[in-house]
Design an enzyme around this catalytic site. Structure first.
Site, PDB file in Angstrom:
ATOM      1  N   ALA B  78      -4.033  -0.539   0.701  1.00 23.46           N
ATOM      2  CA  ALA B  78      -2.802  -0.810   1.624  1.00 23.46           C
ATOM      3  C   ALA B  78      -3.243  -0.603   3.035  1.00 23.46           C
ATOM      4  CB  ALA B  78      -2.183   0.814   1.019  1.00 23.46           C
ATOM      5  N   THR B  79      -4.390  -0.093   3.479  1.00 24.94           N
ATOM      6  CA  THR B  79      -4.780  -0.142   4.807  1.00 24.94           C
ATOM      7  C   THR B  79      -4.863  -1.553   5.351  1.00 24.94           C
ATOM      8  OG1 THR B  79      -6.064   1.907   4.671  1.00 24.94           O
ATOM      9  CG2 THR B  79      -6.616   0.414   6.581  1.00 24.94           C
ATOM     10  N   ASN B 158       2.449  10.766   2.454  1.00 26.25           N
ATOM     11  CA  ASN B 158       1.207  10.998   1.693  1.00 26.25           C
ATOM     12  C   ASN B 158       1.018  12.660   1.669  1.00 26.25           C
ATOM     13  OD1 ASN B 158       0.905  10.351   4.459  1.00 26.25           O
ATOM     14  ND2 ASN B 158      -1.307  10.834   4.243  1.00 26.25           N
ATOM     15  N   GLN B 186       2.200   5.332  -1.503  1.00 23.85           N
ATOM     16  CA  GLN B 186       2.467   6.680  -2.272  1.00 23.85           C
ATOM     17  C   GLN B 186       3.592   6.343  -3.088  1.00 23.85           C
ATOM     18  OE1 GLN B 186       0.648   9.267  -2.327  1.00 23.85           O
ATOM     19  NE2 GLN B 186      -0.831   9.147  -0.772  1.00 23.85           N
ATOM     20  N   SER B 206      -0.862  -0.152  -2.865  1.00 20.58           N
ATOM     21  CA  SER B 206      -2.275   0.625  -3.100  1.00 20.58           C
ATOM     22  C   SER B 206      -2.428   0.579  -4.602  1.00 20.58           C
ATOM     23  CB  SER B 206      -2.566   1.757  -2.417  1.00 20.58           C
ATOM     24  OG  SER B 206      -3.685   2.173  -3.103  1.00 20.58           O
ATOM     25  N   HIS B 208      -5.111   2.195  -6.206  1.00 17.37           N
ATOM     26  CA  HIS B 208      -5.659   3.559  -6.611  1.00 17.37           C
ATOM     27  C   HIS B 208      -5.032   4.485  -6.646  1.00 17.37           C
ATOM     28  CE1 HIS B 208      -6.830   5.852  -2.978  1.00 17.37           C
ATOM     29  NE2 HIS B 208      -6.498   4.414  -2.362  1.00 17.37           N
ATOM     30  N   THR B 246     -12.603 -14.974  -1.342  1.00 17.89           N
ATOM     31  CA  THR B 246     -12.350 -15.035  -2.826  1.00 17.89           C
ATOM     32  C   THR B 246     -11.678 -13.827  -3.309  1.00 17.89           C
ATOM     33  OG1 THR B 246     -14.196 -16.359  -2.750  1.00 17.89           O
ATOM     34  CG2 THR B 246     -13.751 -15.367  -4.675  1.00 17.89           C
ATOM     35  N   CYS B 331      -9.799  21.251   9.833  1.00 18.73           N
ATOM     36  CA  CYS B 331     -10.928  22.296  10.364  1.00 18.73           C
ATOM     37  C   CYS B 331     -12.363  21.851  10.117  1.00 18.73           C
ATOM     38  CB  CYS B 331     -10.658  23.818   9.784  1.00 18.73           C
ATOM     39  SG  CYS B 331     -11.089  24.911  10.865  1.00 18.73           S
TER      40      CYS B 331
END
Lengths: 135, 407
Positions: B78-79, B158, B186, B206, B208, B246, B331
């Protein structure tokens, strides 16, 4: 994120969790950090007539390293004079807990907390000691 | 604790395991006795057979989303599809204008691509969202200009799982002749998508996130009315010139099978997952100061993004080692920034710091959900005992009244 065994130990079994009465003359309270930044430490010391820290308690909102830093600090300051306790450096805490670079600020916060607690106690007792301020 | 396997995986929005049926199909496309041929080979049956498998998968992917197979372009995920759609459309239509509209809560694949276009001289408007995470249609309409060439809005967020009204947004774009791109990474298998009816020009997928393999995705490029994009990867003119390289039949076949299964089983699966999600929410919501992030109604069935006030997210994750979840607080990075998505909702930083994303999936069980509720209760209880903020809250002190020293 991998934590050192010492951080895990303090996180799993934090020492000296709790609070003293803030208004008690023998108690010095230091609260540092900010919720928006993701960590707040409250450190309290109980000082006897000889100027020795006979007990210390903490509460911390923050990551595991912040909790461990403050827990360790309460162990270290017990039995120390105010003068000795004020000498504790963040680098010692970071080294003892093997903090990674991104967590060094947790140890800095702990150093700030003990300094703040000491100066709160001293203010209560009118000892206007011009402590060297940490930036 | 019977046969409960730990840790419990509750991070299906991050990625999903490949479905066993998908893996079976993929295996057939790798070795000497399988379909190992190059789908671009025109001169022998190895190539033809591989091509046939790829085209079948294209139909399966198109089938799930109501598209024509010729509108599906394979990408690495998707990116890449987001990059191809946004840069491709922006570059192609730049003579028409250089203004692009997107949303602050988009995935980084969209936001960072938009930033790159800004460096290339495009102007980008980043729309805010309301406290539920949804785009305000009036604001979008007011932001549209004569030189606006592209609008990019994600279907399902997401982090917080809210579903944008892409039909309404698409209609606004149509009125103005603006190309509309939707990141649907998503949403496949989670929300019905019918591109034969939806006014969407470009849509990223996507594999996955939908029980297919990582490393494969697709971009839908509308044929009627025709939408043009400029290729970003050159070399051989595969995928009708829009994406050279390919093709990877094992990945593609995996994505096809995964999308076929999603289409066939979505109805029953979502019902079960929603039941588990509601059970989890009820189990968590009986604690004090627990907040659901994102719209309560307009959200996918499997997502629960929850803030546990007065508890810091990373330490919470540490106590939740028996469950695999995501924290809204970044964080662990040097930036110490709370989630930009939660901030865009106007959540206080402390609530953003204390958020956990639970995402439920195909293999989640009732037992796992119940165990999770139990673990979270204990962890939140323990950390609140440790929290000076909780103590102050209990004493009735308004935390906002305190002047905190920022550090």
């Amino acid at each position: 994120m991998a934590y050192s065994d010492k951080v895990m130990d303090h996180y799993e079994n934090p020492r000296n969790v709790g609070s003293f009465d803030k208004s008690d003359d023998a108690v010095g309270t230091g609260m540092v950090g900010a919720p928006a930044c993701g960590d707040v430490m409250k450190l309290q010391i109980k000082v006897n007539d000889d100027g020795v820290i006979e007990d210390a308690k903490f509460k911390t909102y923050g990551c595991g390293s912040a909790i461990a830093s403050s827990s360790l600090l309460t162990e270290w300051v017990r039995g120390k004079s105010l003068e000795e306790a004020s000498q504790i450096k963040n680098t010692q805490i970071a080294e003892e807990l093997a903090l990674p670079p991104v967590k060094i600020h947790c140890s800095v916060l702990a150093e700030d907390a003990i300094k703040a607690a000491i100066s709160d106690y001293q203010e209560k007792h009118g000892a206007e000691e011009p402590e060297q301020k940490t930036a | 604790m019977s046969d409960l396997k730990l840790p419990i995986y509750l991070d299906y929005s991050s990625t999903t395991p490949v479905d066993e049926r998908v893996a079976e199909e993929m295996k057939k496309c790798l070795t000497r006795d399988g379909l190992f041929g190059n789908p671009a080979s025109r001169s022998h049956s190895f190539g033809w057979d591989a091509e046939k498998a790829v085209e079948k998968a294209r139909e399966q992917v198109a089938g799930l989303v109501g598209a024509d197979p010729r509108e599906i372009i394979w990408t690495s995920g998707a990116t890449e599809a987001d990059n191809l759609a946004i840069k491709g459309a922006a570059h192609f239509y730049q003579r028409k204008g250089k203004h692009i509209i997107t949303v602050k809560t988009e995935h980084k694949a969209v936001l960072d691509t938009a930033r790159q276009l800004e460096r290339e001289g495009y102007e980008v408007t980043y729309l805010g969202v309301d406290e539920n995470g949804l785009v305000d249609l009036q604001e979008l309409q007011d932001t549209m200009r004569d030189d606006t060439i592209l609008v990019s809005v994600m279907h399902v967020n997401n982090e917080i799982g809210v579903i944008q009204d892409i039909e309404a947004i698409g209609n606004l774009c149509r009125e103005r002749g603006i190309v509309f791109h939707v990141d649907a990474a998503q949403s496949t298998g989670k929300v019905g998508i019918d591109l034969s009816k939806l006014p969407v020009d470009l849509m990223s997928f996507s594999a996955h996130k939908t029980y297919g393999p990582k490393g494969i995705g697709a971009l839908y490029v509308r044929r009627k009315p025709r939408v043009r994009i400029e290729a970003q990867i050159h070399g051989g003119g595969h995928e009708r010139g829009m994406r050279s390289g390919t093709l990877a039949p094992h990945q593609i076949v995996g994505m096809g099978e995964a999308f076929r299964i999603a289409g066939a089983e979505m109805g029953t699966e979502l019902e079960r997952i929603r039941m588990l999600r509601d059970r989890l929410w009820e189990g968590l919501n009986d604690m004090e100061e627990v907040y659901l992030n994102g719209d309560k109604e307009r959200r996918v069935a499997h997502n629960l993004n929850v803030s546990f006030n007065f508890v810091e997210g990373e330490s919470l994750i540490m106590s939740l080692r028996d469950i695999a979840v995501s924290s809204g607080s970044a964080c662990t990075s040097a930036s110490l920034e709370p989630s930009y998505v939660l901030r865009a909702l106007g959540r206080d930083d402390e609530l953003a710091h204390s958020s956990i994303r639970f995402s439920i999936g195909r293999h989640t069980t009732v037992e796992e959900v119940d165990h999770t509720i139990d673990i979270v209760h204990k962890a939140v209880g323990k950390l609140r005992e440790l929290s000076p903020l909780w103590e102050m809250y209990q004493e009735g002190i308004d935390l906002k009244s305190i002047e905190w020293a920022a550090h």
